[in-house]
Design a protein around this motif. Sequence first.
Motif, mmCIF file in Angstrom:
data_model
loop_
_atom_site.group_PDB
_atom_site.id
_atom_site.type_symbol
_atom_site.label_atom_id
_atom_site.label_comp_id
_atom_site.label_asym_id
_atom_site.label_seq_id
_atom_site.Cartn_x
_atom_site.Cartn_y
_atom_site.Cartn_z
ATOM 1 N N GLU A 135 0.675 -0.719 -0.301
ATOM 2 C CA GLU A 135 -0.135 -0.090 -0.275
ATOM 3 C C GLU A 135 0.645 0.902 0.011
ATOM 4 O O GLU A 135 0.302 2.052 -1.007
ATOM 5 C CB GLU A 135 -1.050 0.223 1.055
ATOM 6 C CG GLU A 135 -1.591 -1.068 1.128
ATOM 7 C CD GLU A 135 -2.942 -0.720 2.216
ATOM 8 O OE1 GLU A 135 -3.910 -1.542 2.089
ATOM 9 O OE2 GLU A 135 -2.693 0.044 2.883
ATOM 10 N N GLU A 136 1.822 0.588 1.124
ATOM 11 C CA GLU A 136 2.728 2.068 0.769
ATOM 12 C C GLU A 136 3.348 2.658 -0.523
ATOM 13 O O GLU A 136 3.384 3.941 -0.830
ATOM 14 C CB GLU A 136 3.847 2.234 1.689
ATOM 15 C CG GLU A 136 4.700 3.165 2.096
ATOM 16 C CD GLU A 136 5.922 2.703 3.287
ATOM 17 O OE1 GLU A 136 6.585 4.066 3.799
ATOM 18 O OE2 GLU A 136 5.660 2.494 4.259
ATOM 19 N N ARG A 137 3.742 1.610 -0.983
ATOM 20 C CA ARG A 137 3.980 2.301 -2.335
ATOM 21 C C ARG A 137 3.749 1.791 -3.352
ATOM 22 O O ARG A 137 3.414 3.081 -4.245
ATOM 23 C CB ARG A 137 5.459 0.549 -2.779
ATOM 24 C CG ARG A 137 5.807 0.199 -4.259
ATOM 25 C CD ARG A 137 6.435 -0.972 -4.592
ATOM 26 N NE ARG A 137 7.691 -1.177 -5.364
ATOM 27 C CZ ARG A 137 8.114 -2.324 -5.819
ATOM 28 N NH1 ARG A 137 8.090 -3.064 -5.842
ATOM 29 N NH2 ARG A 137 8.336 -1.678 -7.272
ATOM 30 N N ASN A 138 2.825 1.445 -3.306
ATOM 31 C CA ASN A 138 1.311 1.989 -4.223
ATOM 32 C C ASN A 138 0.587 3.603 -4.117
ATOM 33 O O ASN A 138 0.658 3.857 -4.936
ATOM 34 C CB ASN A 138 0.348 1.133 -4.205
ATOM 35 C CG ASN A 138 -1.098 1.407 -5.111
ATOM 36 O OD1 ASN A 138 -0.605 1.208 -6.258
ATOM 37 N ND2 ASN A 138 -2.330 0.772 -4.601
ATOM 38 N N SER A 139 1.024 4.256 -3.232
ATOM 39 C CA SER A 139 0.626 5.336 -2.542
ATOM 40 C C SER A 139 1.716 6.354 -3.217
ATOM 41 O O SER A 139 1.182 6.941 -4.138
ATOM 42 C CB SER A 139 0.714 5.411 -0.833
ATOM 43 O OG SER A 139 -0.886 4.796 -0.320
ATOM 44 N N ARG A 140 2.978 5.717 -2.976
ATOM 45 C CA ARG A 140 4.434 6.588 -4.021
ATOM 46 C C ARG A 140 3.955 6.600 -5.239
ATOM 47 O O ARG A 140 4.329 7.493 -5.572
ATOM 48 C CB ARG A 140 5.172 5.674 -3.434
ATOM 49 C CG ARG A 140 6.216 6.389 -1.754
ATOM 50 C CD ARG A 140 7.029 6.405 -1.283
ATOM 51 N NE ARG A 140 8.196 4.610 -1.600
ATOM 52 C CZ ARG A 140 7.741 3.721 -1.098
ATOM 53 N NH1 ARG A 140 6.916 4.244 0.141
ATOM 54 N NH2 ARG A 140 8.043 2.574 -0.968
ATOM 55 N N ILE A 141 3.886 5.205 -5.453
ATOM 56 C CA ILE A 141 3.602 4.991 -7.339
ATOM 57 C C ILE A 141 2.829 6.026 -7.573
ATOM 58 O O ILE A 141 2.688 6.535 -8.909
ATOM 59 C CB ILE A 141 3.387 3.857 -6.925
ATOM 60 C CG1 ILE A 141 4.394 2.788 -7.498
ATOM 61 C CG2 ILE A 141 3.322 3.473 -9.287
ATOM 62 C CD1 ILE A 141 4.865 1.484 -7.640
ATOM 63 N N LYS A 142 1.319 5.949 -6.935
ATOM 64 C CA LYS A 142 0.061 6.663 -7.527
ATOM 65 C C LYS A 142 0.682 7.791 -7.569
ATOM 66 O O LYS A 142 0.688 9.176 -8.714
ATOM 67 C CB LYS A 142 -0.805 6.836 -6.833
ATOM 68 C CG LYS A 142 -1.614 4.860 -6.927
ATOM 69 C CD LYS A 142 -3.081 4.618 -5.920
ATOM 70 C CE LYS A 142 -3.934 3.065 -7.069
ATOM 71 N NZ LYS A 142 -4.641 3.425 -6.031
ATOM 72 N N LEU A 143 1.572 8.860 -6.349
ATOM 73 C CA LEU A 143 1.527 9.920 -6.221
ATOM 74 C C LEU A 143 2.345 10.284 -7.261
ATOM 75 O O LEU A 143 2.263 11.612 -7.641
ATOM 76 C CB LEU A 143 2.854 9.921 -5.210
ATOM 77 C CG LEU A 143 2.410 11.509 -3.865
ATOM 78 C CD1 LEU A 143 0.810 13.085 -4.444
ATOM 79 C CD2 LEU A 143 3.560 12.091 -3.114
ATOM 80 N N HIS A 144 3.455 9.797 -7.336
ATOM 81 C CA HIS A 144 4.455 9.617 -8.345
ATOM 82 C C HIS A 144 3.555 9.809 -10.018
ATOM 83 O O HIS A 144 3.730 10.733 -10.594
ATOM 84 C CB HIS A 144 5.925 9.367 -8.667
ATOM 85 C CG HIS A 144 6.567 9.053 -9.714
ATOM 86 N ND1 HIS A 144 7.500 10.448 -9.526
ATOM 87 C CD2 HIS A 144 6.795 8.178 -10.612
ATOM 88 C CE1 HIS A 144 7.604 9.942 -10.565
ATOM 89 N NE2 HIS A 144 7.680 9.569 -11.348
ATOM 90 N N ALA A 145 2.987 9.468 -10.302
ATOM 91 C CA ALA A 145 2.074 8.902 -11.477
ATOM 92 C C ALA A 145 1.431 10.166 -11.410
ATOM 93 O O ALA A 145 1.237 10.992 -12.698
ATOM 94 C CB ALA A 145 1.583 7.763 -11.433
ATOM 95 N N GLU A 146 0.306 10.533 -10.835
ATOM 96 C CA GLU A 146 -0.195 11.734 -10.349
ATOM 97 C C GLU A 146 0.594 13.013 -10.871
ATOM 98 O O GLU A 146 -0.448 13.889 -11.160
ATOM 99 C CB GLU A 146 -0.466 12.052 -9.225
ATOM 100 C CG GLU A 146 -2.076 10.724 -9.040
ATOM 101 C CD GLU A 146 -2.497 10.612 -8.333
ATOM 102 O OE1 GLU A 146 -3.641 9.687 -7.114
ATOM 103 O OE2 GLU A 146 -2.180 11.171 -6.636
ATOM 104 N N GLU A 147 2.057 12.908 -9.715
ATOM 105 C CA GLU A 147 2.590 14.074 -10.264
ATOM 106 C C GLU A 147 2.502 14.382 -11.813
ATOM 107 O O GLU A 147 3.060 15.992 -11.996
ATOM 108 C CB GLU A 147 3.320 14.322 -9.394
ATOM 109 C CG GLU A 147 3.293 14.575 -7.603
ATOM 110 C CD GLU A 147 4.161 13.945 -6.932
ATOM 111 O OE1 GLU A 147 3.882 15.443 -5.686
ATOM 112 O OE2 GLU A 147 5.806 14.609 -7.020
ATOM 113 N N THR A 148 3.448 13.495 -12.100
ATOM 114 C CA THR A 148 3.665 12.726 -13.612
ATOM 115 C C THR A 148 3.532 13.419 -14.560
ATOM 116 O O THR A 148 3.197 14.117 -15.524
ATOM 117 C CB THR A 148 4.696 12.068 -13.904
ATOM 118 O OG1 THR A 148 5.972 11.988 -12.972
ATOM 119 C CG2 THR A 148 4.906 11.967 -14.931
#
Length: 215
Positions: A135-148
Motif C-alpha cells: 500500500e505504501e509503495r502503491n501510494s508513492r507510485i500513485k503520487l509520483h504518477a499523478e505528479e508526473t
Amino acid sequence: KQFEQRLADQELVHKREMEKQRSEAATQIDKLRTEVGNLTAERDELHVMLEDFVVTSTKLLDHKEAESKGLSRELGRLAFENQQLQKKVEEIEVHAQDMSKEHSEAQERVDLLVAENMRLESISSALTSDVAVAEERNSRIKLHAEETLQKANMEIERLRQKAACLQQESSAQRIKYTKADTRMKSLQIQLQSAKKQNDELLCLCERLGASTSIS
C-alpha cells in the motif's frame, strides 16, 4: 456705213461684256482674297490652339510619367513587403509544425506514463503478501504518477496555448499578406491605365502634329 455701224455696235457690246466680265472677275477675286484671309486667320488660330494643346499634353505626359514612376516604386515596395510577409508566414508554419510535433511527442509520453501507471497498479494488486509495504509503495507510485501526469498535462496545455497563439499570428499574417496582394494588384491596374492614357495622348499629339504639317 451700215456695216461700220454694226461693227461699231458690236464693238460697243463687246466692250460692255468685257467690262462686265472684268467687274465680275474683280468681285470674285475680292471674295477669294477675303476667303484666303479668313482661312489664314483660322489657320493661325488653329496653330495657336495646337501649340497650347501640345504644351498641355506635354505637361500631362510628364505628370503621368511621374505618377507612373511613383506607382512603380510603390509596387516594388509592396512586392518586397509581400516577400517578407510570405517568408514570415512560412517560418510561422514551420514553427507551428514543430510545435505540433512536440505536442504529439508529449501525448506519447503521457500515454506511456498512463500505461506505466496501469502496469504499476497491476503489480501493486499482485503484491498482496505484504499489504502495508504494497500500500505504501502503491501510494508513492500513485503520487509520483499523478505528479508526473499533472506535469505532463500542464506541459500539454502550455503547448496547446502556444500553438493557438501561433495559429492566430499565422492567420493575422495571412490576412495582412492578402491585403498587401490586393493593394499590389490595384496599383498594377492603375499603372496599366496610366500607361494606356500616355499612349493615347502621344498618338493624339502625333496625329495633330501630322495634320498641322499637312496644313
